[in-house]
Scaffold this active site. Structure first.
Site, PDB file in Angstrom:
ATOM      1  N   VAL B 122       0.853  -1.179   0.000  1.00 17.49           N
ATOM      2  CA  VAL B 122       0.000   0.000   0.000  1.00 17.49           C
ATOM      3  C   VAL B 122       0.900   1.244   0.000  1.00 17.49           C
ATOM      4  O   VAL B 122       1.938   1.271   0.652  1.00 17.49           O
ATOM      5  CB  VAL B 122      -0.910  -0.010   1.248  1.00 17.49           C
ATOM      6  CG1 VAL B 122      -1.615   1.332   1.413  1.00 17.49           C
ATOM      7  CG2 VAL B 122      -1.920  -1.131   1.130  1.00 17.49           C
ATOM      8  N   LYS B 135      11.772  12.782   0.630  1.00 22.94           N
ATOM      9  CA  LYS B 135      11.657  13.959   1.493  1.00 22.94           C
ATOM     10  C   LYS B 135      12.497  13.777   2.753  1.00 22.94           C
ATOM     11  O   LYS B 135      13.044  14.734   3.287  1.00 22.94           O
ATOM     12  CB  LYS B 135      10.211  14.255   1.876  1.00 22.94           C
ATOM     13  CG  LYS B 135       9.322  14.722   0.737  1.00 22.94           C
ATOM     14  CD  LYS B 135       9.791  15.940   0.020  1.00 22.94           C
ATOM     15  CE  LYS B 135      10.525  15.683  -1.264  1.00 22.94           C
ATOM     16  NZ  LYS B 135       9.987  14.780  -2.239  1.00 22.94           N
ATOM     17  N   GLY B 267      19.609  12.633 -16.621  1.00 21.14           N
ATOM     18  CA  GLY B 267      18.303  13.291 -16.568  1.00 21.14           C
ATOM     19  C   GLY B 267      18.317  14.390 -15.515  1.00 21.14           C
ATOM     20  O   GLY B 267      18.694  14.142 -14.377  1.00 21.14           O
ATOM     21  N   GLY B 272      16.207  14.011 -10.830  1.00 23.63           N
ATOM     22  CA  GLY B 272      17.649  14.182 -10.878  1.00 23.63           C
ATOM     23  C   GLY B 272      18.097  15.352 -10.029  1.00 23.63           C
ATOM     24  O   GLY B 272      19.084  15.275  -9.298  1.00 23.63           O
ATOM     25  N   GLU B 274      16.590  16.729  -7.433  1.00 26.35           N
ATOM     26  CA  GLU B 274      16.465  16.469  -6.002  1.00 26.35           C
ATOM     27  C   GLU B 274      17.598  15.558  -5.529  1.00 26.35           C
ATOM     28  O   GLU B 274      18.178  15.780  -4.463  1.00 26.35           O
ATOM     29  CB  GLU B 274      15.103  15.838  -5.678  1.00 26.35           C
ATOM     30  CG  GLU B 274      13.959  16.842  -5.784  1.00 26.35           C
ATOM     31  CD  GLU B 274      12.620  16.319  -5.275  1.00 26.35           C
ATOM     32  OE1 GLU B 274      11.655  17.082  -5.267  1.00 26.35           O
ATOM     33  OE2 GLU B 274      12.531  15.139  -4.895  1.00 26.35           O
ATOM     34  N   MET B 415       2.050  13.501 -14.282  1.00 30.66           N
ATOM     35  CA  MET B 415       2.585  12.442 -13.433  1.00 30.66           C
ATOM     36  C   MET B 415       3.003  12.968 -12.069  1.00 30.66           C
ATOM     37  O   MET B 415       4.181  13.109 -11.762  1.00 30.66           O
ATOM     38  CB  MET B 415       3.718  11.721 -14.154  1.00 30.66           C
ATOM     39  CG  MET B 415       3.195  11.046 -15.429  1.00 30.66           C
ATOM     40  SD  MET B 415       4.457  10.301 -16.444  1.00 30.66           S
ATOM     41  CE  MET B 415       4.700   8.722 -15.657  1.00 30.66           C
ATOM     42  N   ALA B 417       1.761  12.756  -7.804  1.00 26.43           N
ATOM     43  CA  ALA B 417       0.952  12.025  -6.838  1.00 26.43           C
ATOM     44  C   ALA B 417      -0.379  12.728  -6.582  1.00 26.43           C
ATOM     45  O   ALA B 417      -1.452  12.129  -6.660  1.00 26.43           O
ATOM     46  CB  ALA B 417       1.718  11.886  -5.529  1.00 26.43           C
ATOM     47  N   HIS B 545       2.035  39.459   8.690  1.00 27.43           N
ATOM     48  CA  HIS B 545       3.381  40.012   8.554  1.00 27.43           C
ATOM     49  C   HIS B 545       4.188  39.694   9.810  1.00 27.43           C
ATOM     50  O   HIS B 545       3.674  39.827  10.908  1.00 27.43           O
ATOM     51  CB  HIS B 545       3.303  41.528   8.396  1.00 27.43           C
ATOM     52  CG  HIS B 545       4.651  42.184   8.341  1.00 27.43           C
ATOM     53  ND1 HIS B 545       5.473  42.080   7.235  1.00 27.43           N
ATOM     54  CD2 HIS B 545       5.328  42.888   9.270  1.00 27.43           C
ATOM     55  CE1 HIS B 545       6.596  42.734   7.485  1.00 27.43           C
ATOM     56  NE2 HIS B 545       6.545  43.225   8.710  1.00 27.43           N
TER      57      HIS B 545
END
Lengths: 486, 576
Positions: B122, B135, B267, B272, B274, B415, B417, B545
């Site tokens: 899953v 991440k 690529g 690439g 990241e 493409m 998520a 602010h």
């Protein structure tokens, strides 16, 4: 002969104005429409008669120099306020620089593709046609930055980097073992460093996997890794590769700007940095200085250095530490006289050390050198030198010195004297440590390594006896250096 | 190919299953229809009120033998009106990635009896091999960058000793995060009573899906509507030999089994880029290989240019552009990885690279094998399942296939998520009787480098082209992070935000941001596009602010919308 043109007075920072109206960046070179409306801010100008200089603006807080991507306007074009004149490539983006004034672009000082330090004039703006001739004359001397105080954020900002081919000449050809295939395999960082330090990769022997050239190889070729100084010369800060630059700064400023071949018979205008150095040197003539020399036996220091070198301690750190320790006992030598009427005992002992860098020299500062641990100081020194080389020193890292150390020992220089940088009380010139036949007090003859130091001081505040006393203390510390490691 | 794919990569990080070619094939067969991409998990955590605690019994049942058409005794568990119906479920979703998950949750909310079929784990690509673990690595990269930037810290008065990292712990962090999110996702579906059917799903006929694990007999279930959400896998161009150790895709890279001294990244799209952020922060040197003539080909050119100045040039990165990696040979017998480069246009040999590792980040290919599309006369186009605006599948004759939809990477529309999830929600809306068309131009995208890059809508060249074709003017407003107080307080003034809009109507056409927390900032713009909010109204919206959000405030205020627009909406006097 005097040396050490301390660059540490060049401290005025260019105003770093946040670009309130945003970056006037451009998607493509031909796409000007988006900007005509957009911008407001850009070229800084000097209000001076009606002929104005357009300066290389500080487009970002980290920008020290900018490259002229293209001149949107040509010489003779009429400009109106707010119009884009030139596209500058900063470290971050290409931006349009606009004029604040109406006028005529009388002369382009820095041509397309060339680089100028922040604050250097890049073009001349005349208000009327009648002034064009005057403006042109001004343009001729503009690159010397004579007109206005060039707010150079970093004294080290060099003139346009010479093309790599020309530069390879300056790099000492290290042991060569070209890649067997004739193909050069170098890592991305190695390539970057090679470009930065103008090292020809073809002349570098790769020691990485499969013979690839690594960053370390390039550093070594550029003489960046603190090499084991022969004969424990007292010097550390100037690596072999930078040596030619040091020499040129000693000989005269003309050669300092570029390591490219010098064409005999030509007159080269000062770069911004050179003009600043020149100004400071002239200014230094207003200070009544005198010099006191001392010969110091360094066997103990050399022995200590040998012992702790492996822990990363550098000779520079040792000398700076010794000077700082001596200064702590002689605060007057660490004082400064700025107005000619009073003098200030500085609250901290900050040792500036002259370092030759590409295109000139700079004086990174070891702050609170009397209080800092020797090992930390060595580390800190290494960082400072790295930063100086990559031109990332912050102003307080090169302009906060209270005492300067200059060293030409690595050239075999046995003694020299230094010019006192305005704003400091004293500067020490250190020569090479050389084996010398000595008669000892008990009647024996022996060979001892000795070095000569020579301090130049401001006689308004430091008197002969003060300096002599300071030197005696310094010599004692050098001759009994164990205390330095505590 | 490599770069073309990069231009529309999947979520900001994807990756997927296979590790080698052999594995690749194996996974097609065994793991089957399931690895979606996608993040953007919605409500994945437990907290949703459990309606009826769902049956885990089902799983065992599934694993046990049963021929076709076993009647589901538990039909009433999860909601809906299917009880007396001729179908086992109202909706079956094939693939439990972020897209399938989003669709399932919304389906339950709409009262539909829902099942989701997953042949692998899953969470799909996003959670297991994509955005989520990446991440975690990027969080480490961000911290390392901060701690290594002594210069930056010192400007704020902070002193730190040299920062270091432990590779295994970093890898564990990524893995733990993935497990945690996977657990959350699973629980959220279970809590709502979504049936999770384990096995590879295959469409055997209209409204009929077969699923089962290898070695066990298949089961067939029926549903009123079927949604395909099978996602994608890393695309590996021919000539590249993946060994999973020195030549690998994002799937392996995310495990961070080692940190090479020098890695080539083939690529330069989001994936690439990241990874270059991660690897350089951990001490690697990086060489990009890009087939197009510029790096980061998918970005707005101005943002791409700035990104190059900020994310590439100052780092230990070099690049080759306009070249294909024709052949990549893994390291063997002490020889480094070799990459043969040929000119992208002339196909002439250009260069050969010798590096320690190569990461193939040439985009993602849809994963549709084993889905049984042939059973319903659907032909893929370049691997993607053709769909209409409403995600309904189109068959080989160009006709809509009734009751069959496809969302996410498998349809190739966008493409990402969260795009998959949004498409899923849109489909469920239609199934519940409300027509819904997702505006893809309102779907934001982000690249989680340091600083981040985010965007929504059109790039400037796209907008200008459209303006030319349709006869409207296009304006651009820009603002710098240097003008933002919060950014300066963080000592992160580097960045640019750019608004592309129609000065005649005040419509936002696109927003592009490079700067601190850009990924979080984009939503004000994407929501405005989705809701059709005009700039002249946004100008009056108040921003706290000092916050980074004021970057967008500034942007809206810079925009110059033509006056003749009657001031709409908020004109009524407030109180009196």
């Amino acid at each position: 002969m005097a040396s050490l043109a301390s660059a540490n007075l060049l401290t005025k920072l260019g105003k770093l104005e946040p670009l309130k109206n945003g970056l006037h960046g451009r998607a493509g070179r031909n796409d000007l429409q988006g900007f005509r409306k957009a911008g407001r801010r850009g070229g800084r100008l000097v209000v001076e008669a009606k002929v104005r200089e357009i300066f290389m603006p500080a487009l970002s807080s980290t920008m020290t120099e900018g490259k002229i991507v293209s001149w949107i306007k040509s010489e003779g074009d009429t400009l109106s306020k707010g119009e884009s004149v030139v596209v500058v490539e900063s470290d971050k983006a290409d931006m349009d620089v606009e004029t604040f004034y109406d006028g005529i672009l009388a002369a382009i000082v820095v041509a397309e593709g060339e680089v100028a330090p922040v604050g250097a004039p890049i073009g001349i703006l005349a208000e009327t046609e009648a002034e064009i001739a005057e403006a042109k004359a001004k343009a001729a001397q503009a690159s010397a930055g004579a007109g206005a105080p060039p707010p150079a954020p970093e004294p080290a900002a060099p003139a346009p980097p010479p093309p790599p081919q020309a530069a390879t000449a300056a790099a000492p050809p290290p042991p060569v073992a070209a890649a067997p295939s004739g193909r050069i395999v170098a890592t991305p960082y190695a390539k970057k460093l090679a470009k930065q330090h103008k090292v020809d990769l073809a002349s570098v022997a790769g020691t990485g996997p499969a013979g690839r050239i690594t960053a370390e190889d390039v550093e070594r070729a550029a003489g960046l890794t603190p090499s084991v100084a022969p004969a424990a010369a007292v010097v550390v800060q100037a690596p072999p590769a930078a040596a030619p630059a040091v020499k040129s700064s000693v000989v005269g400023p003309t050669a300092a700007a570029t390591s490219a071949a010098v064409v005999p018979g030509t007159t080269v205008p000062f770069t911004t940095m050179q003009s600043a150095v020149a100004r400071n040197m002239v200014e230094s003539l207003a200070v009544p200085t005198f010099r006191v020399g001392y010969t110091i036996t360094t066997d103990a220091l050399d022995a200590l250095y040998k012992k702790i070198k492996s822990k990363g301690v550098t000779m520079t750190a040792l000398l700076a530490k010794a000077a700082a320790t001596a200064l702590a006992q002689h605060p007057v030598v660490n004082a400064s006289c700025k107005d000619g009427k009073s003098f200030t005992y500085n609250s901290s002992i900050n040792i500036a050390v002259a370092v030759a860098i590409d295109g000139g020299l700079i004086t990174p500062v070891l702050q609170d050198a009397d209080k800092m641990d020797l090992y930390l100081m060595s580390q800190r020194w290494k960082e400072l030198v790295d930063k100086a080389r990559s031109k990332q020193l912050q102003p307080q890292e090169y302009n906060s010195g209270t005492f300067t150390l200059s060293n030409l020992g690595m050239f075999g220089v046995d003694r020299f004297d230094a010019i006192l940088p305005p704003g400091q009380g004293a500067i020490m010139a250190v020569g090479a440590s050389k084996p010398t036949v000595t008669a000892t007090g008990d009647g024996f003859l022996g060979v001892k390594s000795k070095m000569q130091v020579n301090v130049t001081a401001d006689h308004r505040i430091v008197y002969g006896a003060d300096l002599a006393d300071f030197l005696r203390t310094f010599a004692k510390i050098i001759e009994n250096p164990e205390g330095l490691t505590l | 190919m490599q770069a073309t794919h990069c231009a529309s990569p999947s979520c900001s990080f994807p990756a997927s299953k296979p590790s080698g070619r052999a594995c690749n094939r194996a996974s097609f067969n065994s793991a089957g229809a399931s690895n979606l991409s996608f993040c953007g998990l919605r409500k994945e955590v437990l907290g949703l009120p459990a309606r009826s605690v769902s049956l885990t019994v089902r799983k065992t049942a599934a694993a046990r033998r049963c021929g076709a058409r076993e009647v589901k005794a538990s039909a009433s568990d999860n909601g809906g009106p299917a009880t007396a119906a001729p179908y086992d479920y109202d909706v079956i979703i094939i693939g439990a990635g972020v897209g399938g998950h989003g669709a399932a949750l919304h389906a339950v909310e709409k009262g539909l009896k829902t099942a989701i079929i997953e042949g692998d784990v899953v969470g799909g690509t996003c959670v297991n091999r994509g955005c989520v673990p990446s991440k975690a690595l990027l969080a480490v990269s961000g911290r390392m960058r901060e701690l290594q930037s002594e210069h930056h810290l010192k400007a704020m008065g902070i002193q730190v000793a040299a920062a270091g990292y432990d590779r295994q712990s970093v890898a564990d962090h990524a893995n733990n995060l993935a497990s945690k999110i996977r657990g959350n996702l699973t629980n959220s579906m279970k809590a709502l009573g979504v049936d999770i059917l384990t096995g590879v799903g295959t469409i055997v006929g209209s409204q009929k899906v077969k699923y089962g694990k290898i070695g066990f007999p298949d089961k067939i279930v029926t549903a009123k509507d079927v949604i395909i959400a099978t996602g994608s896998i890393p695309f590996v161009p021919p000539g590249i030999e993946i060994d999973g150790k020195t030549v690998f895709t994002s799937d392996h890279a995310l495990k961070l089994e080692w940190v090479p001294d020098w890695i080539a990244i083939v690529g330069s799209g989001y994936i690439g880029l990241e990874f270059s952020d991660v690897y350089t922060a951990l001490g690697s040197e990086v060489t990009f290989v890009e087939a197009l003539d510029q790096l980061m080909p998918g970005f707005d050119p101005e943002i791409g240019k700035l990104a190059q100045r900020v994310l590439i040039n100052p780092r230990k990165i070099d690049y080759h552009i306009g070249v294909f990696a024709k052949k990549i040979t893994p390291a063997k017998d002490g020889k480094p990885v070799t990459i043969e480069l040929v000119d992208a246009k002339t196909k002439e040999p250009k260069d050969t690279l010798e590096v320690d590792a190569a990461l193939i980040a040439t985009g993602r290919a849809p994963f549709t094998k084993g889905l049984g599309l042939e059973n319903i006369n659907v032909a893929t186009q370049r691997g993607f399942i053709p769909v209409d605006d409403r995600m309904q599948v189109i068959d080989a004759n160009g006709d809509k296939v009734p009751h069959l939809y496809c969302i996410g990477d498998a349809n190739g529309k966008m493409m990402l998520a969260h795009a998959a999830s949004a498409q899923g929600i849109s489909v469920i809306e239609q199934l519940s009787g409300r027509d819904n068309v997702l505006n893809h131009l309102s779907v934001p995208a982000a690249c989680f480098t340091h600083p981040e890059i985010s965007m929504v809508g059109l790039t400037e060249p796209q907008a200008r082209k459209q303006g030319e074709e349709e006869g409207f003017e296009v304006s651009v407003a820009k603002t710098s992070f240097k003008a933002n107080t919060k950014a300066l307080a963080e000592n992160e003034g580097e960045g640019l935000a750019k608004l592309i809009y129609r000065p005649d109507t005040g419509e936002i056409l696109g927003v592009h941001i490079l700067g601190l927390h850009a990924a979080d900032l984009i939503h004000e713009a994407s929501n405005a596009i989705a809701m059709g909010t005009k700039i002249q109204d946004l100008k009056f919206a108040v921003h706290a602010h000092p916050t980074l959000s004021e970057v967008l405030d500034e942007l809206f205020k810079h925009a110059k919308v033509e006056e003749q627009i009657p001031q709409p909406l908020h004109a009524e006097p407030v109180a009196a």
